[in-house]
Motif scaffolding. Sequence first.
Motif, PDB file in Angstrom:
ATOM      1  N   UNK A  26       0.888  -1.199  -0.153  1.00 17.36           N
ATOM      2  CA  UNK A  26      -0.083   0.013   0.087  1.00 17.36           C
ATOM      3  C   UNK A  26       0.886   1.441  -0.052  1.00 17.36           C
ATOM      4  N   UNK A  27       0.305   2.412  -0.688  1.00 18.23           N
ATOM      5  CA  UNK A  27       0.949   3.556  -0.797  1.00 18.23           C
ATOM      6  C   UNK A  27       0.744   4.389   0.247  1.00 18.23           C
ATOM      7  N   UNK A  28      -0.316   4.303   0.838  1.00 16.62           N
ATOM      8  CA  UNK A  28      -0.904   5.062   2.087  1.00 16.62           C
ATOM      9  C   UNK A  28      -1.420   4.113   3.090  1.00 16.62           C
ATOM     10  N   UNK A  29      -1.604   4.688   4.484  1.00 17.48           N
ATOM     11  CA  UNK A  29      -2.097   3.723   5.525  1.00 17.48           C
ATOM     12  C   UNK A  29      -3.488   3.143   5.150  1.00 17.48           C
ATOM     13  N   UNK A  30      -3.600   1.970   5.813  1.00 14.68           N
ATOM     14  CA  UNK A  30      -4.654   1.113   5.511  1.00 14.68           C
ATOM     15  C   UNK A  30      -5.804   1.146   6.764  1.00 14.68           C
ATOM     16  N   UNK A  31      -7.076   1.361   6.363  1.00 13.84           N
ATOM     17  CA  UNK A  31      -8.022   1.577   7.617  1.00 13.84           C
ATOM     18  C   UNK A  31      -8.713   0.031   7.664  1.00 13.84           C
ATOM     19  N   UNK A  32      -8.553  -0.124   8.958  1.00 13.09           N
ATOM     20  CA  UNK A  32      -9.333  -1.685   9.348  1.00 13.09           C
ATOM     21  C   UNK A  32     -10.587  -1.129  10.144  1.00 13.09           C
ATOM     22  N   UNK A  33     -11.605  -1.505   9.425  1.00 12.92           N
ATOM     23  CA  UNK A  33     -12.897  -1.197  10.144  1.00 12.92           C
ATOM     24  C   UNK A  33     -13.295  -2.244  11.318  1.00 12.92           C
ATOM     25  N   UNK A  34     -13.420  -1.925  12.361  1.00 11.90           N
ATOM     26  CA  UNK A  34     -13.799  -2.773  13.324  1.00 11.90           C
ATOM     27  C   UNK A  34     -15.519  -2.443  13.402  1.00 11.90           C
ATOM     28  N   UNK A  35     -16.223  -3.471  13.308  1.00 19.75           N
ATOM     29  CA  UNK A  35     -17.843  -3.167  13.336  1.00 19.75           C
ATOM     30  C   UNK A  35     -18.421  -3.276  14.754  1.00 19.75           C
ATOM     31  N   UNK A  91     -14.235  -9.090   9.827  1.00 16.20           N
ATOM     32  CA  UNK A  91     -15.302  -9.587   9.575  1.00 16.20           C
ATOM     33  C   UNK A  91     -15.488 -10.859  10.753  1.00 16.20           C
ATOM     34  N   UNK A  92     -16.670 -10.975  10.849  1.00 22.38           N
ATOM     35  CA  UNK A  92     -16.723 -11.949  12.041  1.00 22.38           C
ATOM     36  C   UNK A  92     -18.334 -12.937  12.096  1.00 22.38           C
ATOM     37  N   UNK A  93     -18.194 -13.681  12.932  1.00 21.04           N
ATOM     38  CA  UNK A  93     -19.526 -14.629  12.996  1.00 21.04           C
ATOM     39  C   UNK A  93     -20.744 -13.667  13.076  1.00 21.04           C
ATOM     40  N   UNK A  94     -20.522 -12.574  13.490  1.00 19.94           N
ATOM     41  CA  UNK A  94     -21.882 -11.599  13.630  1.00 19.94           C
ATOM     42  C   UNK A  94     -22.077 -11.130  12.404  1.00 19.94           C
ATOM     43  N   UNK A  95     -21.155 -10.420  11.810  1.00 16.54           N
ATOM     44  CA  UNK A  95     -21.295  -9.672  10.617  1.00 16.54           C
ATOM     45  C   UNK A  95     -21.590 -10.360   9.172  1.00 16.54           C
ATOM     46  N   UNK A 116     -12.805 -12.231   0.815  1.00 23.54           N
ATOM     47  CA  UNK A 116     -12.342 -12.512   2.160  1.00 23.54           C
ATOM     48  C   UNK A 116     -10.887 -13.155   2.215  1.00 23.54           C
ATOM     49  N   UNK A 117     -10.250 -12.669   3.057  1.00 24.61           N
ATOM     50  CA  UNK A 117      -8.644 -12.849   2.895  1.00 24.61           C
ATOM     51  C   UNK A 117      -8.512 -13.924   3.759  1.00 24.61           C
ATOM     52  N   UNK A 118      -8.630 -13.875   5.026  1.00 27.40           N
ATOM     53  CA  UNK A 118      -8.332 -15.212   5.925  1.00 27.40           C
ATOM     54  C   UNK A 118      -8.730 -15.147   7.242  1.00 27.40           C
ATOM     55  N   UNK A 119      -9.002 -16.062   8.025  1.00 27.91           N
ATOM     56  CA  UNK A 119      -9.435 -15.866   9.578  1.00 27.91           C
ATOM     57  C   UNK A 119      -8.238 -15.975  10.354  1.00 27.91           C
ATOM     58  N   UNK A 251     -10.254 -11.280   8.312  1.00 25.42           N
ATOM     59  CA  UNK A 251     -10.112 -10.004   7.323  1.00 25.42           C
ATOM     60  C   UNK A 251     -10.627 -10.088   6.043  1.00 25.42           C
ATOM     61  N   UNK A 252     -11.449  -9.217   5.649  1.00 22.77           N
ATOM     62  CA  UNK A 252     -12.104  -9.205   4.412  1.00 22.77           C
ATOM     63  C   UNK A 252     -11.968  -7.629   3.926  1.00 22.77           C
ATOM     64  N   UNK A 253     -12.183  -7.798   2.535  1.00 18.99           N
ATOM     65  CA  UNK A 253     -12.134  -6.411   1.924  1.00 18.99           C
ATOM     66  C   UNK A 253     -13.341  -6.197   0.847  1.00 18.99           C
ATOM     67  N   UNK A 254     -13.657  -5.097   0.325  1.00 19.12           N
ATOM     68  CA  UNK A 254     -14.865  -5.189  -0.601  1.00 19.12           C
ATOM     69  C   UNK A 254     -14.379  -6.192  -1.767  1.00 19.12           C
ATOM     70  N   UNK A 255     -15.398  -6.283  -2.568  1.00 23.28           N
ATOM     71  CA  UNK A 255     -15.418  -7.681  -3.768  1.00 23.28           C
ATOM     72  C   UNK A 255     -14.362  -6.916  -4.744  1.00 23.28           C
ATOM     73  N   UNK A 256     -13.813  -7.531  -5.452  1.00 21.40           N
ATOM     74  CA  UNK A 256     -13.243  -6.956  -6.454  1.00 21.40           C
ATOM     75  C   UNK A 256     -11.681  -6.574  -6.359  1.00 21.40           C
ATOM     76  N   UNK A 257     -11.153  -6.964  -5.012  1.00 19.06           N
ATOM     77  CA  UNK A 257      -9.725  -6.512  -4.616  1.00 19.06           C
ATOM     78  C   UNK A 257      -8.755  -7.324  -5.674  1.00 19.06           C
TER      79      UNK A 257
END
Length: 320
Positions: A26-35, A91-95, A116-119, A251-257
């Motif tokens: 990544x060329x910039x910081x990465x945001x990790x959203x915790x829901x 991502x989680x068992x809830x979301x 989806x990247x990995x557990x 860890x998951x990201x939007x579709x189309x990574x």
Amino acid sequence: MIARRHLALATLPLLVRPAIAQTPWPARPVRLIVPFAPGGTTDVVGRIVAERLGARLGQPVVTENRAGAGATLGAQQVARAEPDGLTLLVSSSTSHGVSPALYPNIPYDALRDFTHVGMIARSPSVLLVNPASPYRNLGDFAAAARTAGEIRFAVAGVGTSSHLAGVRLAMALGVRTESIPYRGAGPALTDLMGGVVPAMLDSLPSCGPHVRSGALRALAVSGAERADSFAELPTLREGGLDVVSYAWFGISGPAGLPAPVVQRLSTELRAVLNDPPTRARLEELGGAPPDTTPESYTAFIRDELAAFAPLVRAAGLQPQ
């Protein structure tokens, strides 16, 4: 001259594309959203991984809490983000397990709208009470619940894994449930320690430190086996209650990574989870990290979606 100028302009995109393709990610910081709100298991696990992952990626991985609606607000934010790998989700068992079955108009598809990247980890829930509670063990709690005909317990949100674990426990006891929803495990644990609510089920990563300090009393764990880090705690099955329940996180990201981004994330995440201090930290909290790939994590989520749907219907859960 004009012809040459047109030729130069026509070849410009061909010259630019390789430059873009060669831009390091990544060329910039990465945001990790915790829901969920700060202090809960999802938040704890996310922050542990974010710090180590950022060191390996060469850019900070900054956690942002986006709580609400059974983790769907944060998940929706990531589903709608640009697929550039700079916005990711815990991502989680809830979301990605319970909420898709609970919310009839959920604003995303748990499989189609994500990469989806990995557990990261899988962790059992713990049955908790205040240290001043008269319940010294699981037998005391079960006897009181059967006498009262119900159990009252705090939950980190409607449809969370701990909520479903409580529903399963009540079914096994043959009693009603009265759940008290919060906007995350942190606020619920605070009220449990303050004596506002009588009991709670929560995952080990968030409640473990409070159990160790004596601020909370743990009665049992919901795993198929005892947790290595809390080997003194019996399982619910050992207490005669056929309940096995886990929370899981990944860890998951939007579709189309882009495939190179997915591969880099997968490689670095697995390296983080195999790093001895990180692995020891997660195992200490009761969430032993598995060795997963994007393909296996996606298949796991697909299976969990199928498993949670009938349970949510049987329990008659309604979004609040």
